[in-house]
Design an enzyme around this catalytic site. Sequence first.
Site, PDB file in Angstrom:
ATOM      1  N   GLU A  68      40.663   0.331 -21.882  1.00 12.53           N
ATOM      2  CA  GLU A  68      40.811   0.918 -23.213  1.00 12.53           C
ATOM      3  C   GLU A  68      40.413   2.395 -23.176  1.00 12.53           C
ATOM      4  O   GLU A  68      39.410   2.747 -22.580  1.00 12.53           O
ATOM      5  CB  GLU A  68      39.918   0.150 -24.206  1.00 12.53           C
TER       6      GLU A  68
ATOM      7  N   LYS B 180      40.577   4.198 -15.496  1.00 14.64           N
ATOM      8  CA  LYS B 180      39.664   4.328 -16.632  1.00 14.64           C
ATOM      9  C   LYS B 180      38.437   5.149 -16.257  1.00 14.64           C
ATOM     10  O   LYS B 180      38.058   6.112 -16.936  1.00 14.64           O
ATOM     11  CB  LYS B 180      39.259   2.925 -17.118  1.00 14.64           C
TER      12      LYS B 180
ATOM     13  N   PHE C 231      38.942  19.247 -24.448  1.00 18.46           N
ATOM     14  CA  PHE C 231      37.614  19.065 -23.836  1.00 18.46           C
ATOM     15  C   PHE C 231      37.097  20.364 -23.223  1.00 18.46           C
ATOM     16  O   PHE C 231      36.501  20.368 -22.160  1.00 18.46           O
ATOM     17  CB  PHE C 231      37.635  17.921 -22.816  1.00 18.46           C
TER      18      PHE C 231
ATOM     19  N   GLY D  85      29.082  23.025 -26.174  1.00 22.80           N
ATOM     20  CA  GLY D  85      28.128  22.475 -27.136  1.00 22.80           C
ATOM     21  C   GLY D  85      26.855  22.057 -26.448  1.00 22.80           C
ATOM     22  O   GLY D  85      26.463  22.635 -25.421  1.00 22.80           O
TER      23      GLY D  85
ATOM     24  N   GLY E 290      27.658  12.627 -25.196  1.00 20.52           N
ATOM     25  CA  GLY E 290      26.821  11.430 -25.343  1.00 20.52           C
ATOM     26  C   GLY E 290      27.732  10.254 -25.597  1.00 20.52           C
ATOM     27  O   GLY E 290      28.888  10.249 -25.180  1.00 20.52           O
TER      28      GLY E 290
ATOM     29  N   CYS F 238      30.213   5.706 -23.815  1.00 15.54           N
ATOM     30  CA  CYS F 238      31.125   5.655 -22.663  1.00 15.54           C
ATOM     31  C   CYS F 238      30.858   6.717 -21.597  1.00 15.54           C
ATOM     32  O   CYS F 238      30.603   6.373 -20.443  1.00 15.54           O
ATOM     33  CB  CYS F 238      32.569   5.758 -23.149  1.00 15.54           C
TER      34      CYS F 238
ATOM     35  N   LYS G 234      28.697  11.657 -32.205  1.00 15.22           N
ATOM     36  CA  LYS G 234      29.776  12.515 -32.693  1.00 15.22           C
ATOM     37  C   LYS G 234      30.065  12.125 -34.140  1.00 15.22           C
ATOM     38  O   LYS G 234      29.558  11.095 -34.608  1.00 15.22           O
ATOM     39  CB  LYS G 234      31.012  12.414 -31.814  1.00 15.22           C
TER      40      LYS G 234
HETATM   41  N1  LIG Z   1      33.229   2.168 -27.703  1.00 13.53           N
HETATM   42  C1  LIG Z   1      34.158   2.907 -27.119  1.00 13.53           C
HETATM   43  O1  LIG Z   1      34.472   4.000 -27.553  1.00 13.53           O
HETATM   44  C2  LIG Z   1      34.883   2.397 -25.897  1.00 13.53           C
HETATM   45  C3  LIG Z   1      36.086   3.022 -25.509  1.00 13.53           C
HETATM   46  C4  LIG Z   1      36.740   2.557 -24.373  1.00 13.53           C
HETATM   47  C5  LIG Z   1      36.197   1.522 -23.626  1.00 13.53           C
HETATM   48  N2  LIG Z   1      35.020   0.955 -24.017  1.00 13.53           N
HETATM   49  C6  LIG Z   1      34.493  -0.159 -23.218  1.00 13.53           C
HETATM   50  O2  LIG Z   1      34.794  -1.369 -23.888  1.00 13.53           O
HETATM   51  C7  LIG Z   1      33.721  -2.301 -23.712  1.00 13.53           C
HETATM   52  C8  LIG Z   1      33.179  -2.721 -25.063  1.00 13.53           C
HETATM   53  O3  LIG Z   1      32.645  -1.578 -25.689  1.00 13.53           O
HETATM   54  P1  LIG Z   1      32.194  -1.608 -27.219  1.00 13.53           P
HETATM   55  O4  LIG Z   1      31.766  -0.220 -27.558  1.00 13.53           O
HETATM   56  O5  LIG Z   1      33.237  -2.269 -28.033  1.00 13.53           O
HETATM   57  O6  LIG Z   1      30.903  -2.559 -27.106  1.00 13.53           O
HETATM   58  P2  LIG Z   1      30.013  -3.130 -28.292  1.00 13.53           P
HETATM   59  O7  LIG Z   1      28.634  -3.190 -27.756  1.00 13.53           O
HETATM   60  O8  LIG Z   1      30.275  -2.356 -29.548  1.00 13.53           O
HETATM   61  O9  LIG Z   1      30.575  -4.603 -28.511  1.00 13.53           O
HETATM   62  C9  LIG Z   1      30.436  -5.620 -27.579  1.00 13.53           C
HETATM   63  C10 LIG Z   1      30.466  -6.953 -28.329  1.00 13.53           C
HETATM   64  O10 LIG Z   1      30.510  -8.004 -27.375  1.00 13.53           O
HETATM   65  C11 LIG Z   1      29.698  -9.062 -27.852  1.00 13.53           C
HETATM   66  N3  LIG Z   1      29.359  -9.958 -26.733  1.00 13.53           N
HETATM   67  C12 LIG Z   1      28.433  -9.791 -25.775  1.00 13.53           C
HETATM   68  N4  LIG Z   1      28.446 -10.831 -24.937  1.00 13.53           N
HETATM   69  C13 LIG Z   1      29.427 -11.677 -25.354  1.00 13.53           C
HETATM   70  C14 LIG Z   1      29.939 -12.913 -24.878  1.00 13.53           C
HETATM   71  N5  LIG Z   1      29.445 -13.486 -23.781  1.00 13.53           N
HETATM   72  N6  LIG Z   1      30.935 -13.492 -25.569  1.00 13.53           N
HETATM   73  C15 LIG Z   1      31.431 -12.912 -26.676  1.00 13.53           C
HETATM   74  N7  LIG Z   1      30.992 -11.725 -27.162  1.00 13.53           N
HETATM   75  C16 LIG Z   1      30.001 -11.115 -26.507  1.00 13.53           C
HETATM   76  C17 LIG Z   1      28.520  -8.359 -28.479  1.00 13.53           C
HETATM   77  O11 LIG Z   1      27.792  -9.190 -29.360  1.00 13.53           O
HETATM   78  C18 LIG Z   1      29.225  -7.198 -29.188  1.00 13.53           C
HETATM   79  O12 LIG Z   1      29.612  -7.554 -30.489  1.00 13.53           O
HETATM   80  C19 LIG Z   1      32.699  -1.610 -22.813  1.00 13.53           C
HETATM   81  O13 LIG Z   1      32.957  -1.947 -21.484  1.00 13.53           O
HETATM   82  C20 LIG Z   1      32.986  -0.143 -23.048  1.00 13.53           C
HETATM   83  O14 LIG Z   1      32.619   0.649 -21.962  1.00 13.53           O
HETATM   84  C21 LIG Z   1      34.352   1.353 -25.140  1.00 13.53           C
END
Ligand SMILES: NC(=O)c1ccc[n+]([C@@H]2O[C@H](COP(=O)([O-])OP(=O)(O)OC[C@H]3O[C@@H](n4cnc5c(N)ncnc54)[C@H](O)[C@@H]3O)[C@@H](O)[C@H]2O)c1
Length: 446
Positions: A151, A204, A249, A253, A257, A260, A320
């Site tokens: 993602e 990624k 980018f 600044g 943070g 990711c 942000k």
């Molecule tokens: N947040 C971003 O901007 C972003 C962008 C791209 C990729 N990612 C990647 O995507 C992934 C998720 O990121 P996020 O920010 O959505 O995380 P998050 O912490 O916001 O959400 C993770 C969710 O997974 C749940 N969870 C944990 N263990 C579980 C299990 N065994 N079964 C079911 N649910 C479970 C948690 O309770 C939580 O609700 C990470 O690897 C992150 O690096 C995040």
Amino acid sequence: MSQSNETIGIIGAGWVGLVTAACFAELGHRVIVLDVVPERIEQLKAGNVPIYEPGLTELLERNKERMSYTLEIKDVTDEADFYFICVGTPPTYSGDADLSAVWAVIDSLPPLERRAVVVMKSTVPAGTGEKVRAALQARGLDHLGYASNPEFLAEGRAIEDFVHPDRIVVGSFEPSDSERVGALYAGIDAPIVYCDVASAEMIKLASNAFLATRISFINEIANVCELTGADVEQVAKGMGLDRRVGPHFLHAGIGYGGSCFPKDVTALKQLAGNSGYHFQLLSSVIEVNELQKRRVIGKLEKHLGSLAGKTVAILGLTFKPDTNDMREAASIVLGSRLLAEGAEVRAWDPLAGRDSYLRGANICDSVLDAVTGADAAIIVTEWKELRELASEQVRGAMRHPLIIDGRNLLDPDQVRAAGFAYDCIGRPGHCNHTPGKATSSEPPAE
Ligand SMILES: NC(=O)c1ccc[n+]([C@@H]2O[C@H](COP(=O)([O-])OP(=O)(O)OC[C@H]3O[C@@H](n4cnc5c(N)ncnc54)[C@H](O)[C@@H]3O)[C@@H](O)[C@H]2O)c1
């Protein structure tokens, strides 16, 4: 891509999971969302969204007929043909990605007859797909397909990023699994990069590491600008017009943070190290970013002398704007440093909430409250509410009208015309060292 509506399981109801769920439902698919946190699932069933992401509440509401929420993996595996793993992969103490939540999902899969595709959306080290495949085989689940579909969304504009992505990346062991995953995105106008699993995983990590590198690069240029009289805003504009460089980018600044960049850059560095390669460049990217957050302390001391006993307003706490995500926010490091220097810290943020991110800081309800009696106000997050910071009211409320603009958000001429001393990042020509109203207060103790 052929348009057919499928049933998709989304495992992990965080930023990525909920945005992916809502957007797939909007595309016409049926979506079952699973999480392990009961309150989260209860909230979602009641129509309340546990995170802030612009447009997400409306999108979930609009598609609620096609969505359901559960705590039971069986509800997903009984119905869905795709299991999207969207759980967190935070850093461990060693800096490697913590894949325990990913493994918990794999381990929770019950014996299955039907052939579904496990799709990894969580960011994982290159090589994870191979390990998951081996684990599935060991459990007699080798009939399950596997795809890596990383993602790229950015918080604050996540829905827009899903609907209008630059590309969709799908890696798999079986071409037919890639095609099936790609077909889920029918209706989205973007190139799909089909590749092997390890390459998808690496795309990624390499993308985030590259973007972080650009940020640290322009921040170092800004620091050199401060010593040489150049203006980093003009430099970045001139650089960005070169098509080989591009404009994105290149905004100087106080460092990156969020959930990711910090963890993904470190995870790639560690992945390289674990594989026998010293990724020197990324070590510097990380170090530059850490130091950049602390440079603001030096700027404050330049204007105010010792910070002991001074009152400093931190404006913006989230990493942000347009998110309530505090993970790895620069405000945490900055606030902690200020408190360690003996300053009183007052802080304001429209979304961050009052949790103990900054133990010892006074969290205020308004910008005006935060700056009242302050010796300096620091713009840490470029919230739109701060564009009008240089007002008469704010100037009157501060003990010492000094703005340190950590995001180069304000027009320096307007700020100074409004009677503030001003400092910013990489624009030495715009920074004055003799505070406006401060001329009538005590000079800084050098
Ligand atoms: N947040 C971003 O901007 C972003 C962008 C791209 C990729 N990612 C990647 O995507 C992934 C998720 O990121 P996020 O920010 O959505 O995380 P998050 O912490 O916001 O959400 C993770 C969710 O997974 C749940 N969870 C944990 N263990 C579980 C299990 N065994 N079964 C079911 N649910 C479970 C948690 O309770 C939580 O609700 C990470 O690897 C992150 O690096 C995040």
